[in-house]
Enzyme design. Sequence first.
Site, PDB file in Angstrom:
ATOM      1  N   ASP A   1       0.808  -1.235   0.000  1.00 44.11           N
ATOM      2  CA  ASP A   1       0.000   0.000   0.000  1.00 44.11           C
ATOM      3  C   ASP A   1       0.838   1.280   0.000  1.00 44.11           C
ATOM      4  O   ASP A   1       1.968   1.307   0.474  1.00 44.11           O
ATOM      5  CB  ASP A   1      -0.940   0.015   1.218  1.00 44.11           C
ATOM      6  CG  ASP A   1      -0.214  -0.205   2.544  1.00 44.11           C
ATOM      7  OD1 ASP A   1       0.780  -0.958   2.583  1.00 44.11           O
ATOM      8  OD2 ASP A   1      -0.634   0.391   3.555  1.00 44.11           O
TER       9      ASP A   1
ATOM     10  N   GLU B   1      -0.805  -2.202   4.968  1.00 44.52           N
ATOM     11  CA  GLU B   1       0.053  -2.288   6.166  1.00 44.52           C
ATOM     12  C   GLU B   1      -0.080  -1.042   7.036  1.00 44.52           C
ATOM     13  O   GLU B   1       0.015  -1.098   8.258  1.00 44.52           O
ATOM     14  CB  GLU B   1       1.519  -2.486   5.754  1.00 44.52           C
ATOM     15  CG  GLU B   1       2.464  -2.822   6.906  1.00 44.52           C
ATOM     16  CD  GLU B   1       2.853  -1.644   7.773  1.00 44.52           C
ATOM     17  OE1 GLU B   1       3.026  -1.825   8.990  1.00 44.52           O
ATOM     18  OE2 GLU B   1       2.988  -0.519   7.245  1.00 44.52           O
ATOM     19  N   GLU B   2      -0.292   0.105   6.378  1.00 48.85           N
ATOM     20  CA  GLU B   2      -0.345   1.362   7.130  1.00 48.85           C
ATOM     21  C   GLU B   2      -1.639   1.499   7.934  1.00 48.85           C
ATOM     22  O   GLU B   2      -1.827   2.472   8.656  1.00 48.85           O
ATOM     23  CB  GLU B   2      -0.214   2.553   6.171  1.00 48.85           C
ATOM     24  CG  GLU B   2       1.041   2.539   5.309  1.00 48.85           C
ATOM     25  CD  GLU B   2       2.307   2.953   6.063  1.00 48.85           C
ATOM     26  OE1 GLU B   2       2.211   3.249   7.270  1.00 48.85           O
ATOM     27  OE2 GLU B   2       3.375   2.974   5.432  1.00 48.85           O
TER      28      GLU B   2
ATOM     29  N   HIS C   1       7.077   8.659   5.003  1.00 44.25           N
ATOM     30  CA  HIS C   1       5.759   9.299   5.120  1.00 44.25           C
ATOM     31  C   HIS C   1       5.814  10.815   4.852  1.00 44.25           C
ATOM     32  O   HIS C   1       4.888  11.518   5.217  1.00 44.25           O
ATOM     33  CB  HIS C   1       5.106   9.057   6.508  1.00 44.25           C
ATOM     34  CG  HIS C   1       4.773   7.616   6.771  1.00 44.25           C
ATOM     35  ND1 HIS C   1       3.822   7.224   7.687  1.00 44.25           N
ATOM     36  CD2 HIS C   1       5.244   6.470   6.233  1.00 44.25           C
ATOM     37  CE1 HIS C   1       3.758   5.901   7.717  1.00 44.25           C
ATOM     38  NE2 HIS C   1       4.615   5.418   6.837  1.00 44.25           N
TER      39      HIS C   1
HETATM   40 ZN   LIG Z   1       5.013   3.416   6.730  1.00 47.18          ZN
HETATM   41 ZN   LIG Z   2       6.274   0.756   5.710  1.00 42.35          ZN
END
Ligand SMILES: [Zn+2]
Ligand SMILES: [Zn+2]
Length: 432
Positions: A104, A170-171, A404
């Site tokens: 993702d 995953e986030e 991020h």
């Molecule tokens: Zn991340």
């Molecule tokens: Zn990551």
Amino acid sequence: MQRLLMLMIACSFSFSFLMAQQNRITSLISQQATAVESKVIEWRRYIHQNPELGNREVNTMAYIAKHLQNLGLEVKTGVAKTGVVALLKGGKPGPVIALRADIDALPVKERVDIPFKSVVTADYLGQNVPVMHACGHDTHIAILMGTAEVLSKMKNEVPGTVKFIFQPSEEGPPGDEEGGAPLMIKEGVMENPKVDAILGLHISSGLEVGKVTYKPGAFMASSDWFTIKVRGKQTHGSSPWTGIDPIIVGTQIVNNLQTIVSRQEDLTKAPVVITVAKFHSGVRSNIIPEEAVLEGTIRTLDSKMQKGVHEKIRHVAKKIGESWGAQVEVEIETKTLVTYNDPALVSLLIPSLVSAAGKENVSESRWTTGAEDFSFFGEKAPAFFFNLGGMPKGQDVSKVAPHHTPDFYIDDSMLDVGVKAFCQMVFDYSKK
Ligand SMILES: [Zn+2]
Ligand SMILES: [Zn+2]
């Protein structure tokens, strides 16, 4: 005496045969990884330019599945919504080893000037947002696609079964949706065939390209999100003694949460972080409001300490509320567990990392207070999660854009190290 001599000769012969066999496998992996290297970079750049948010990785899923089907693997799509799981059955008997990549992207606007920059936007909880692979999961996908290709070419040599897990979200899934590693596990990804060990890696913008770091035992933190609601008694701002001020109660809770870290936890054992990241209350200067809401995150590197910190937060918040006559509600939601690297698995597989990256490029890392939902797989089978460098050589680590963020950048010139590491680990694990 003669028999002993014969035995010694036989032993040394079989040992040197084994060594020769191992060297042959390592050089075969190296050749095949070099052959696939330019494709891995091409895939990574395509995925980077076409990122998709968690639980929405529809085209990414199709892109991965097509490649795996072309390799002749057994492929299942739509696992945990947009995940892909594929099986490679090796020509030799052996264990079942799973390799996991998360797929993702994030709602971040890319600011890096590269030819394959993302200009994609998408809907996120009713809002149109820019999308970027700002955590480097694009490299994870490409490395695992490359690993699948190399191992497929060496299929007859592969011991046991390799399960390739391409995991969505995953986030964290959007809103109240289910997703990520917990949903994959719920849908049976660790069963049929049952996984004996699971491996994963994370690219890092702060580790020089070509380098690998690992840590036995606890490696990445557990992550919990908490909400504390303080209900006081609303009144006029001019006469606080006629009400119960939830802002005063809330600030006392904020301060006391930090003393859980500094005065109550044994920090020689493992670090603890408590962060209050939101504090909402009030609408006007002359009204003492009825309610204050605090939200934040807890990070621990020991599951017992994680439980202990939860209890202490509840206790401190409730007792402070009581002393003021305010009502306090505490909710704590576990997002990830401690990412725990099985020590025996780590020592078995350090030689694989050395063989992939070179001895001088492999080192032990410190704890990280970042979190990973890979930790949930570690509850089901011995697990090993390590870091791979993606920072351009010679760059000052203090100036690197963190994950991020809009300037996040990964040098993709040495993704083959990840491919070689995964492939070598598949062979080395079977020697257990
Ligand atoms: Zn991340
Ligand atoms: Zn990551």
